[in-house]
Design a protein around this motif. Structure first.
Motif, PDB file in Angstrom:
ATOM      1  N   LYS A   1       0.845  -1.201   0.000  1.00 30.18           N
ATOM      2  CA  LYS A   1       0.000   0.000   0.000  1.00 30.18           C
ATOM      3  C   LYS A   1       0.883   1.255   0.000  1.00 30.18           C
ATOM      4  N   LYS A   2       2.000   1.185   0.729  1.00 29.91           N
ATOM      5  CA  LYS A   2       2.923   2.329   0.782  1.00 29.91           C
ATOM      6  C   LYS A   2       3.534   2.569  -0.594  1.00 29.91           C
ATOM      7  N   LEU A   3       3.871   1.485  -1.280  1.00 29.28           N
ATOM      8  CA  LEU A   3       4.429   1.624  -2.636  1.00 29.28           C
ATOM      9  C   LEU A   3       3.386   2.281  -3.552  1.00 29.28           C
ATOM     10  N   ILE A   4       2.148   1.838  -3.438  1.00 21.54           N
ATOM     11  CA  ILE A   4       1.070   2.383  -4.286  1.00 21.54           C
ATOM     12  C   ILE A   4       0.869   3.879  -4.014  1.00 21.54           C
ATOM     13  N   THR A   5       0.771   4.244  -2.730  1.00 20.19           N
ATOM     14  CA  THR A   5       0.489   5.668  -2.428  1.00 20.19           C
ATOM     15  C   THR A   5       1.706   6.540  -2.752  1.00 20.19           C
ATOM     16  N   THR A   6       2.904   6.019  -2.536  1.00 19.24           N
ATOM     17  CA  THR A   6       4.106   6.810  -2.842  1.00 19.24           C
ATOM     18  C   THR A   6       4.200   7.061  -4.343  1.00 19.24           C
ATOM     19  N   VAL A   7       3.973   6.017  -5.142  1.00 16.29           N
ATOM     20  CA  VAL A   7       4.050   6.173  -6.597  1.00 16.29           C
ATOM     21  C   VAL A   7       2.980   7.167  -7.060  1.00 16.29           C
ATOM     22  N   ARG A   8       1.765   7.011  -6.541  1.00 14.00           N
ATOM     23  CA  ARG A   8       0.679   7.925  -6.936  1.00 14.00           C
ATOM     24  C   ARG A   8       1.049   9.389  -6.631  1.00 14.00           C
ATOM     25  N   ASP A   9       1.613   9.623  -5.428  1.00 15.92           N
ATOM     26  CA  ASP A   9       1.976  10.997  -5.037  1.00 15.92           C
ATOM     27  C   ASP A   9       3.112  11.533  -5.894  1.00 15.92           C
ATOM     28  N   LYS A  10       4.101  10.686  -6.182  1.00 12.40           N
ATOM     29  CA  LYS A  10       5.258  11.137  -6.981  1.00 12.40           C
ATOM     30  C   LYS A  10       4.826  11.464  -8.409  1.00 12.40           C
ATOM     31  N   VAL A  11       3.924  10.652  -8.955  1.00 14.41           N
ATOM     32  CA  VAL A  11       3.437  10.908 -10.321  1.00 14.41           C
ATOM     33  C   VAL A  11       2.706  12.248 -10.350  1.00 14.41           C
ATOM     34  N   PHE A  12       1.899  12.500  -9.339  1.00 11.52           N
ATOM     35  CA  PHE A  12       1.143  13.762  -9.315  1.00 11.52           C
ATOM     36  C   PHE A  12       2.096  14.951  -9.189  1.00 11.52           C
ATOM     37  N   LYS A  13       3.093  14.809  -8.320  1.00 11.73           N
ATOM     38  CA  LYS A  13       4.044  15.905  -8.091  1.00 11.73           C
ATOM     39  C   LYS A  13       4.817  16.231  -9.372  1.00 11.73           C
ATOM     40  N   LYS A  14       5.223  15.174 -10.074  1.00 11.22           N
ATOM     41  CA  LYS A  14       6.072  15.379 -11.259  1.00 11.22           C
ATOM     42  C   LYS A  14       5.248  15.790 -12.492  1.00 11.22           C
ATOM     43  N   THR A  15       4.052  15.191 -12.685  1.00 12.24           N
ATOM     44  CA  THR A  15       3.343  15.396 -13.956  1.00 12.24           C
ATOM     45  C   THR A  15       2.016  16.155 -13.809  1.00 12.24           C
ATOM     46  N   GLY A  16       1.537  16.296 -12.571  1.00 18.00           N
ATOM     47  CA  GLY A  16       0.237  16.953 -12.353  1.00 18.00           C
ATOM     48  C   GLY A  16      -0.940  16.058 -12.697  1.00 18.00           C
ATOM     49  N   VAL A  17      -0.670  14.784 -13.025  1.00 19.04           N
ATOM     50  CA  VAL A  17      -1.763  13.864 -13.386  1.00 19.04           C
ATOM     51  C   VAL A  17      -2.114  12.992 -12.171  1.00 19.04           C
ATOM     52  N   ALA A  18      -3.407  12.963 -11.855  1.00 18.98           N
ATOM     53  CA  ALA A  18      -3.856  12.125 -10.729  1.00 18.98           C
ATOM     54  C   ALA A  18      -4.195  10.741 -11.264  1.00 18.98           C
ATOM     55  N   ILE A  19      -3.482   9.736 -10.784  1.00 23.30           N
ATOM     56  CA  ILE A  19      -3.791   8.372 -11.248  1.00 23.30           C
ATOM     57  C   ILE A  19      -4.541   7.613 -10.145  1.00 23.30           C
ATOM     58  N   ASN A  20      -5.512   6.817 -10.573  1.00 20.17           N
ATOM     59  CA  ASN A  20      -6.327   6.058  -9.606  1.00 20.17           C
ATOM     60  C   ASN A  20      -6.055   4.566  -9.735  1.00 20.17           C
ATOM     61  N   THR A  21      -6.199   3.871  -8.615  1.00 21.57           N
ATOM     62  CA  THR A  21      -5.891   2.432  -8.647  1.00 21.57           C
ATOM     63  C   THR A  21      -6.940   1.645  -9.434  1.00 21.57           C
ATOM     64  N   GLU A  22      -6.427   0.672 -10.174  1.00 14.79           N
ATOM     65  CA  GLU A  22      -7.306  -0.323 -10.809  1.00 14.79           C
ATOM     66  C   GLU A  22      -7.503  -1.470  -9.810  1.00 14.79           C
ATOM     67  N   ILE A  23      -6.420  -1.730  -9.074  1.00 15.91           N
ATOM     68  CA  ILE A  23      -6.472  -2.787  -8.056  1.00 15.91           C
ATOM     69  C   ILE A  23      -7.480  -2.429  -6.968  1.00 15.91           C
ATOM     70  N   ILE A  24      -8.243  -3.422  -6.535  1.00 15.11           N
ATOM     71  CA  ILE A  24      -9.231  -3.199  -5.473  1.00 15.11           C
ATOM     72  C   ILE A  24      -8.557  -3.494  -4.129  1.00 15.11           C
ATOM     73  N   ILE A  25      -8.587  -2.491  -3.248  1.00 16.35           N
ATOM     74  CA  ILE A  25      -7.965  -2.675  -1.931  1.00 16.35           C
ATOM     75  C   ILE A  25      -9.049  -3.110  -0.946  1.00 16.35           C
ATOM     76  N   VAL A  26      -8.817  -4.264  -0.332  1.00 12.90           N
ATOM     77  CA  VAL A  26      -9.832  -4.853   0.554  1.00 12.90           C
ATOM     78  C   VAL A  26      -9.333  -4.755   1.993  1.00 12.90           C
ATOM     79  N   GLU A  27     -10.021  -3.912   2.796  1.00 14.92           N
ATOM     80  CA  GLU A  27      -9.590  -3.781   4.205  1.00 14.92           C
ATOM     81  C   GLU A  27     -10.770  -3.492   5.113  1.00 14.92           C
TER      82      GLU A  27
END
Ligand code: FAD
Length: 301
Positions: A275-301
């Motif tokens: 989950k940390k890898l997913i959120t870190t990658v999402r934040d870094k992509v947004f910071k660098k490119t301004g594009v918000a990416i959403n998960t395709e993977i379903i997180i079950v918790e």
């Protein structure tokens, strides 16, 4: 919720388990236990379970587990899995197939080929079940479930059976407006009569192309993020590649060297690592490119 309420449900119609291990039931090979786990061996078994459970908690329907990241703790609701009687494949009216939602997409694709029906070749490349494929509107090679589906037979969490025709469903990229309350039981698909050899060679071509582009024999959930189609032409893997070093990892959760949108459990990654890898990658992509990416993977918790 009293465990005693469920004890009578163990029969040939279904198997009930408590604190059941989910780790081996998903492709990431990550996850803890389900408070209640029910494997439905028949429609009667499933209806009996829903009647006893009475929506007292969450319900998660688990398919082949190829698109889910499951918590390491206890999932506090019930996990339902469809058993053998939801794996039938039948052909009728020459070009229609009815498939149980527990059957794999690969088997549906092969059955279609064996019956000289084309249009379902792309399913041979997706490792999930028919139920998971409908929920995700899964697809590849420019084809998705929405292109082959005719109708769905399903049940809601109150135990009412329904049939939904394709024209009453609004599909979108990796989703639809189908209620989250529904458990898909079986579905009808339409193929097009074609020569078996040509269908088979099409399937082999697709499999080959996929094998070259994506990692195989690894613990993964496939594409982690959806392609952000309305914000940029770039695919999620391209945005990740330009924003994040490929070596980024948390414990055993890492980015595949072959495909930047596939995250892998190298050995013993925990839910939190992934989950940390997913959120870190999402934040870094947004910071660098301004594009918000959403998960395709379903997180079950
Ligand atoms: C190596 C790899 C390659 C992949 N390639 C592709 C690809 O090319 N294209 C693509 O679209 N996806 C791809 N995926 C993702 C995944 O295979 C698909 O999303 C698949 O359709 C999920 O099916 P599943 O049975 O594994 O569902 P699960 O992962 O078990 O569940 C996914 C969702 O479907 C729901 N669900 C499952 N069964 C039912 C049911 N009977 N009734 C109601 N809801 C249900 C679950 O509740 C959950 O919300 C890939 C995954 C891997 C690991």
């Amino acid at each position: 919720m009293q465990i005693d309420d469920f004890k009578n449900l163990n029969s040939t119609e279904g198997e009930i388990q408590f604190e059941y291990d989910l780790k081996k039931l998903n492709w990431f090979n990550i996850g803890g236990k389900a408070k209640i786990f029910f494997k439905a061996n028949s429609l009667k078994g499933l209806i009996d379970f829903l009647k006893v459970y009475k929506k007292r908690g969450k319900i998660f329907v688990l398919g082949a587990g190829s698109n889910v990241l499951i918590t390491d703790g206890i999932y506090s609701g019930a996990v339902i899995k469809l058993g053998k009687s939801f794996q039938n494949l039948t052909i009728f009216n020459k070009n229609m197939i009815n498939a149980g939602c527990g059957v794999t997409q690969k088997k549906l694709s092969e059955f279609s080929m064996e019956n000289n029906l084309s249009g379902m070749e792309f399913l041979s490349c997706i490792p999930g079940s028919v139920g998971g494929g409908i929920r995700m509107n899964s697809g590849c090679f420019e084809r998705e479930f929405k292109d082959i589906l005719i109708s769905i037979q399903c049940i809601d969490q109150d135990g009412s059976l329904k049939m939904i025709n394709r024209e009453n469903i609004k599909f979108e990229y990796r989703g639809s407006d189908l209620s989250k309350d529904l458990i898909f039981l079986s579905a009808t698909f339409k193929g097009i009569k074609e020569d078996q050899n040509s269908i088979q060679s099409n399937m082999l071509k697709m499999k080959h192309q996929k094998k070259n582009a994506q990692p195989t024999k690894v613990k993964t959930g496939g594409s982690t993020f959806k392609n952000p189609k309305d914000q940029t032409e770039k695919k999620a893997w391209e945005l990740i590649r330009e924003s994040v070093p490929n070596s980024l990892n948390f414990g055993d959760a890492a980015i595949s060297k072959k495909h930047a949108n596939f995250f892998v459990n190298k050995k013993d990654a925990s839910f939190n690592d992934m989950k940390k890898l997913i959120t870190t990658v999402r934040d870094k992509v947004f910071k660098k490119t301004g594009v918000a990416i959403n998960t395709e993977i379903i997180i079950v918790e």
